[in-house]
Write a protein that holds these residues in place. Structure first.
Motif, PDB file in Angstrom:
ATOM      1  N   LEU A   1       0.849  -1.197   0.000  1.00 41.81           N
ATOM      2  CA  LEU A   1       0.000   0.000   0.000  1.00 41.81           C
ATOM      3  C   LEU A   1       0.878   1.237   0.000  1.00 41.81           C
ATOM      4  O   LEU A   1       1.859   1.319   0.748  1.00 41.81           O
ATOM      5  N   LEU A   2       0.520   2.204  -0.852  1.00 43.17           N
ATOM      6  CA  LEU A   2       1.167   3.511  -0.870  1.00 43.17           C
ATOM      7  C   LEU A   2       0.124   4.553  -0.492  1.00 43.17           C
ATOM      8  O   LEU A   2      -0.939   4.629  -1.113  1.00 43.17           O
ATOM      9  N   LEU A   3       0.430   5.331   0.535  1.00 39.63           N
ATOM     10  CA  LEU A   3      -0.497   6.349   1.017  1.00 39.63           C
ATOM     11  C   LEU A   3       0.137   7.730   0.928  1.00 39.63           C
ATOM     12  O   LEU A   3       1.323   7.896   1.225  1.00 39.63           O
ATOM     13  N   ASP A   4      -0.660   8.716   0.548  1.00 40.66           N
ATOM     14  CA  ASP A   4      -0.256  10.110   0.621  1.00 40.66           C
ATOM     15  C   ASP A   4      -1.013  10.757   1.771  1.00 40.66           C
ATOM     16  O   ASP A   4      -2.208  10.500   1.965  1.00 40.66           O
ATOM     17  N   LYS A   5      -0.316  11.581   2.533  1.00 38.13           N
ATOM     18  CA  LYS A   5      -0.958  12.238   3.677  1.00 38.13           C
ATOM     19  C   LYS A   5      -0.629  13.724   3.682  1.00 38.13           C
ATOM     20  O   LYS A   5       0.380  14.165   3.102  1.00 38.13           O
ATOM     21  N   GLN A   6      -1.475  14.480   4.359  1.00 35.84           N
ATOM     22  CA  GLN A   6      -1.266  15.910   4.518  1.00 35.84           C
ATOM     23  C   GLN A   6      -1.059  16.300   5.984  1.00 35.84           C
ATOM     24  O   GLN A   6      -0.696  17.425   6.290  1.00 35.84           O
ATOM     25  N   TYR A   7      -1.320  15.358   6.899  1.00 35.06           N
ATOM     26  CA  TYR A   7      -1.174  15.617   8.330  1.00 35.06           C
ATOM     27  C   TYR A   7      -0.092  14.721   8.906  1.00 35.06           C
ATOM     28  O   TYR A   7       0.377  13.786   8.248  1.00 35.06           O
ATOM     29  N   ALA A   8       0.280  14.964  10.148  1.00 35.53           N
ATOM     30  CA  ALA A   8       1.378  14.200  10.751  1.00 35.53           C
ATOM     31  C   ALA A   8       1.029  12.727  10.900  1.00 35.53           C
ATOM     32  O   ALA A   8       1.825  11.849  10.566  1.00 35.53           O
ATOM     33  N   SER A   9      -0.151  12.427  11.420  1.00 31.96           N
ATOM     34  CA  SER A   9      -0.535  11.032  11.616  1.00 31.96           C
ATOM     35  C   SER A   9      -0.839  10.351  10.289  1.00 31.96           C
ATOM     36  O   SER A   9      -1.566  10.890   9.453  1.00 31.96           O
ATOM     37  N   CYS A  10      -0.314   9.159  10.129  1.00 37.14           N
ATOM     38  CA  CYS A  10      -0.587   8.386   8.910  1.00 37.14           C
ATOM     39  C   CYS A  10      -2.033   7.923   8.836  1.00 37.14           C
ATOM     40  O   CYS A  10      -2.479   7.439   7.787  1.00 37.14           O
ATOM     41  N   PHE A  11      -2.776   8.052   9.915  1.00 44.16           N
ATOM     42  CA  PHE A  11      -4.176   7.624   9.938  1.00 44.16           C
ATOM     43  C   PHE A  11      -5.128   8.716   9.449  1.00 44.16           C
ATOM     44  O   PHE A  11      -6.201   8.414   8.920  1.00 44.16           O
TER      45      PHE A  11
END
Length: 208
Positions: free
Chosen positions: A84-94
């Motif tokens: 899985l590859l995830l992009d995030k905008q906040y500190a928590s990966c959740f």
């Protein structure tokens, strides 16, 4: 403890932390990157799913700008397989990523955290995961920090990394070396964290 059903979460191993605006300095990135890659390779061999996460900011941002060299994954991480590859905008990966649902669908109960930065996205993800009921492990030699100075004070990268690892080990996560994690992975055992009470007793000289 029951046999952990792990996922390896590789957080923000992006060019920004190597030749960009935020070079990781402790532990040195020349030391931590090989450990991250070692963990990824071991996870693949053990059948542990690997989640790769990258932080993205709007175009024009001084750091992690979408489409920039700094925002791209380090090429050695990008070249390795992941589930899985995830992009995030906040500190928590959740937060805003769907990670929680993906883990739940696969019966994952233990998260192994590596990547950057120890005190920011790693710590935020660890606390979030801990509050959601996951067992969490942090690989202290496969993560890292950089120094800060602002109106609240200043701290070296070593101080920040050391203090955050110490605090995380009081119950939020089992903080361990990559070698210790590899041994636990091979034996199917869980790594144990400490707790606030005994950590304080040791610091007070009341417990060996």
């Amino acid at each position: 403890m029951s046999t952990p059903h792990r996922a390896l979460i590789v957080i923000d191993v992006q060019n920004e932390y190597f030749d960009g605006q935020l070079p990781i300095s402790y532990p040195p990135r020349e030391q931590t990157l090989p450990r991250i890659l070692q963990a990824m390779d071991a996870a693949k061999l053990a059948g542990v799913p690997v989640v790769v996460v990258r932080h993205l900011a709007p175009a024009g941002s001084p750091i992690f700008a979408t489409g920039s060299h700094g925002a791209a994954l380090h090429p050695e991480v990008s070249a390795r397989p992941h589930q899985l590859l995830l992009d995030k905008q906040y500190a928590s990966c959740f937060t805003g990523t769907g990670l929680g649902a993906w883990l739940c669908e696969r019966g994952i109960d233990t998260l192994t955290i590596c990547g950057y930065m120890t005190h920011n996205c790693d710590a935020s993800t660890i606390i979030h995961a801990s509050h959601d009921g996951y067992r969490v492990e942090l690989l202290h030699d496969a993560s890292g920090s950089l120094p800060y100075r602002n109106t609240a004070g200043s701290a070296s990268a070593e101080e920040i990394h050391r203090v955050y690892c110490t605090v995380m080990h009081t119950g939020f996560a089992a903080v361990a070396s990559t070698d210790d994690w590899l041994a636990a992975l091979a034996s199917g055992s869980a790594l144990a964290a400490d707790n606030v009470y005994t950590s304080h007793l040791r610091a007070s000289g009341k417990l060996d």
